[in-house]
Design a protein around this motif. Sequence first.
Motif, mmCIF file in Angstrom:
data_model
loop_
_atom_site.group_PDB
_atom_site.id
_atom_site.type_symbol
_atom_site.label_atom_id
_atom_site.label_comp_id
_atom_site.label_asym_id
_atom_site.label_seq_id
_atom_site.Cartn_x
_atom_site.Cartn_y
_atom_site.Cartn_z
ATOM 1 N N ASP A 285 34.723 51.232 36.328
ATOM 2 C CA ASP A 285 35.361 51.838 37.491
ATOM 3 C C ASP A 285 35.130 50.993 38.745
ATOM 4 O O ASP A 285 34.561 49.907 38.697
ATOM 5 N N ALA A 286 35.593 51.531 39.877
ATOM 6 C CA ALA A 286 35.538 50.765 41.125
ATOM 7 C C ALA A 286 34.142 50.652 41.700
ATOM 8 O O ALA A 286 33.954 49.969 42.714
ATOM 9 N N SER A 287 33.147 51.294 41.078
ATOM 10 C CA SER A 287 31.781 51.088 41.540
ATOM 11 C C SER A 287 31.323 49.665 41.262
ATOM 12 O O SER A 287 30.521 49.097 42.007
ATOM 13 N N ALA A 288 31.842 49.046 40.185
ATOM 14 C CA ALA A 288 31.440 47.691 39.802
ATOM 15 C C ALA A 288 32.576 46.690 39.895
ATOM 16 O O ALA A 288 32.396 45.573 40.369
ATOM 17 N N VAL A 289 33.777 47.080 39.427
ATOM 18 C CA VAL A 289 34.919 46.161 39.396
ATOM 19 C C VAL A 289 35.583 46.114 40.769
ATOM 20 O O VAL A 289 36.047 47.123 41.287
ATOM 21 N N VAL A 290 35.620 44.917 41.351
ATOM 22 C CA VAL A 290 36.214 44.724 42.671
ATOM 23 C C VAL A 290 37.429 43.809 42.540
ATOM 24 O O VAL A 290 37.282 42.603 42.354
ATOM 25 N N PRO A 291 38.653 44.341 42.614
ATOM 26 C CA PRO A 291 39.835 43.488 42.574
ATOM 27 C C PRO A 291 39.951 42.689 43.875
ATOM 28 O O PRO A 291 39.817 43.251 44.969
ATOM 29 N N VAL A 292 40.178 41.390 43.749
ATOM 30 C CA VAL A 292 40.270 40.516 44.925
ATOM 31 C C VAL A 292 41.621 39.803 44.912
ATOM 32 O O VAL A 292 41.930 39.072 43.971
ATOM 33 N N LYS A 293 42.413 40.019 45.950
ATOM 34 C CA LYS A 293 43.725 39.392 46.042
ATOM 35 C C LYS A 293 43.604 37.906 46.350
ATOM 36 O O LYS A 293 42.675 37.480 47.052
ATOM 37 N N PRO A 294 44.551 37.109 45.843
ATOM 38 C CA PRO A 294 44.549 35.679 46.186
ATOM 39 C C PRO A 294 44.682 35.482 47.694
ATOM 40 O O PRO A 294 45.377 36.242 48.373
ATOM 41 N N GLY A 295 44.009 34.485 48.206
ATOM 42 C CA GLY A 295 44.096 34.186 49.625
ATOM 43 C C GLY A 295 43.226 35.041 50.509
ATOM 44 O O GLY A 295 43.239 34.890 51.734
ATOM 45 N N THR A 296 42.453 35.959 49.924
ATOM 46 C CA THR A 296 41.542 36.797 50.690
ATOM 47 C C THR A 296 40.104 36.483 50.309
ATOM 48 O O THR A 296 39.843 35.892 49.260
ATOM 49 N N VAL A 297 39.179 36.894 51.175
ATOM 50 C CA VAL A 297 37.752 36.784 50.883
ATOM 51 C C VAL A 297 37.176 38.195 50.939
ATOM 52 O O VAL A 297 37.190 38.833 51.995
ATOM 53 N N ALA A 298 36.713 38.690 49.812
ATOM 54 C CA ALA A 298 36.152 40.039 49.765
ATOM 55 C C ALA A 298 34.715 40.012 50.274
ATOM 56 O O ALA A 298 33.889 39.238 49.775
ATOM 57 N N GLU A 299 34.422 40.829 51.273
ATOM 58 C CA GLU A 299 33.052 40.954 51.769
ATOM 59 C C GLU A 299 32.342 42.046 50.977
ATOM 60 O O GLU A 299 32.744 43.207 51.002
ATOM 61 N N LEU A 300 31.290 41.651 50.284
ATOM 62 C CA LEU A 300 30.559 42.571 49.423
ATOM 63 C C LEU A 300 29.117 42.690 49.879
ATOM 64 O O LEU A 300 28.523 41.708 50.331
ATOM 65 N N PRO A 301 28.538 43.871 49.734
ATOM 66 C CA PRO A 301 27.146 44.037 50.153
ATOM 67 C C PRO A 301 26.187 43.313 49.226
ATOM 68 O O PRO A 301 26.362 43.324 48.006
ATOM 69 N N TYR A 302 25.197 42.661 49.815
ATOM 70 C CA TYR A 302 24.130 42.053 49.020
ATOM 71 C C TYR A 302 23.327 43.195 48.403
ATOM 72 O O TYR A 302 22.946 44.139 49.092
ATOM 73 N N PRO A 303 23.071 43.156 47.092
ATOM 74 C CA PRO A 303 22.467 44.315 46.419
ATOM 75 C C PRO A 303 20.991 44.503 46.763
ATOM 76 O O PRO A 303 20.292 43.544 47.111
ATOM 77 N N PRO A 304 20.510 45.721 46.612
ATOM 78 C CA PRO A 304 19.096 45.999 46.893
ATOM 79 C C PRO A 304 18.191 45.579 45.743
ATOM 80 O O PRO A 304 18.644 45.313 44.625
ATOM 81 N N GLN A 305 16.907 45.505 46.010
ATOM 82 C CA GLN A 305 15.853 45.326 45.015
ATOM 83 C C GLN A 305 15.930 43.997 44.281
ATOM 84 O O GLN A 305 15.504 43.897 43.128
ATOM 85 N N THR A 306 16.467 42.963 44.926
ATOM 86 C CA THR A 306 16.490 41.657 44.288
ATOM 87 C C THR A 306 16.211 40.573 45.316
ATOM 88 O O THR A 306 16.603 40.690 46.486
ATOM 89 N N SER A 307 15.554 39.527 44.875
ATOM 90 C CA SER A 307 15.368 38.332 45.699
ATOM 91 C C SER A 307 15.855 37.096 44.954
ATOM 92 O O SER A 307 15.558 35.967 45.341
ATOM 93 N N ASN A 308 16.601 37.329 43.857
ATOM 94 C CA ASN A 308 17.130 36.221 43.061
ATOM 95 C C ASN A 308 18.480 36.644 42.491
ATOM 96 O O ASN A 308 18.617 36.924 41.296
ATOM 97 N N TYR A 309 19.490 36.655 43.358
ATOM 98 C CA TYR A 309 20.826 37.160 43.028
ATOM 99 C C TYR A 309 21.695 35.993 42.579
ATOM 100 O O TYR A 309 21.943 35.064 43.345
ATOM 101 N N HIS A 310 22.169 36.028 41.328
ATOM 102 C CA HIS A 310 22.851 34.887 40.727
ATOM 103 C C HIS A 310 24.344 35.112 40.541
ATOM 104 O O HIS A 310 24.798 36.219 40.261
ATOM 105 N N TYR A 311 25.091 34.027 40.650
ATOM 106 C CA TYR A 311 26.520 33.983 40.331
ATOM 107 C C TYR A 311 26.695 33.470 38.906
ATOM 108 O O TYR A 311 25.924 32.660 38.404
#
Length: 235
Positions: A59-85
């Motif tokens: 659902d939309a809690s995890a899946v974020v649709p991003v349109k071409p040509g846009t930059v989606a601003e997403l919150p940095y998640p809590p409880q982590t100091s090593n967030y990977h792509y």
Amino acid sequence: MIRYVFLPHHHAALHIAGTDERFPVRRVYCVGRNYAGHAREMGSDPDREPPFFFCKPGDASAVVPVKPGTVAELPYPPQTSNYHYECELVVAIGDGGSDIALADAPKHIFGYAVGLDMTRRDLQAKMKDAGRPWEIGKAFDYSAPVGELRRAAEVPGVENAAIALALDGAVKQSSSIDHMIWSVSETIANLSTLFRLEPGDLIFTGTPEGVGPVARGQSLTGSIEGLASLSVKFV
């Protein structure tokens, strides 16, 4: 910039290239360590390990649709100091089935998109060390941004396409889809023995080597040859 607001119980739907239509998402499956280079950098042996799978919310809690040509601003998640792509080819299922034959697997594909399997690596490692499930490292809010979906017939040769990810413009991941250990068709055939696949299912097919951390304020751009790129910024 587009800032996404969390909408509880809201279904996710991906943009379909060249149309005003949306592709409603049902479930999200992910393949673990499907590129030899990434398997090695995570301390595994790609020559001996069979495919394995984990899930993220569909659902939309995890899946974020991003349109071409846009930059989606997403919150940095809590409880982590090593967030990977982890940049990945996403396969959208258009025709469901169980025990799908390898030769028939392409018939079940609706299309493809670029996706990011975002990972709280420190929490994932903690759970792995304790022999516990990975959910807190993988299945959290905004953990699955996905770009525009393109129909399979419009992406010939995607199995040989280049895949890359840039962090603030600097390339960190660069490989080719044909470096997968298990091909898209093999993944579909294997996964369908464990779950009945249905229209709306997404399969994140694994990431190449070069994964690493992203900090608050930094931006990622994932790209796959023949597909719209995907850009996000963490705030």
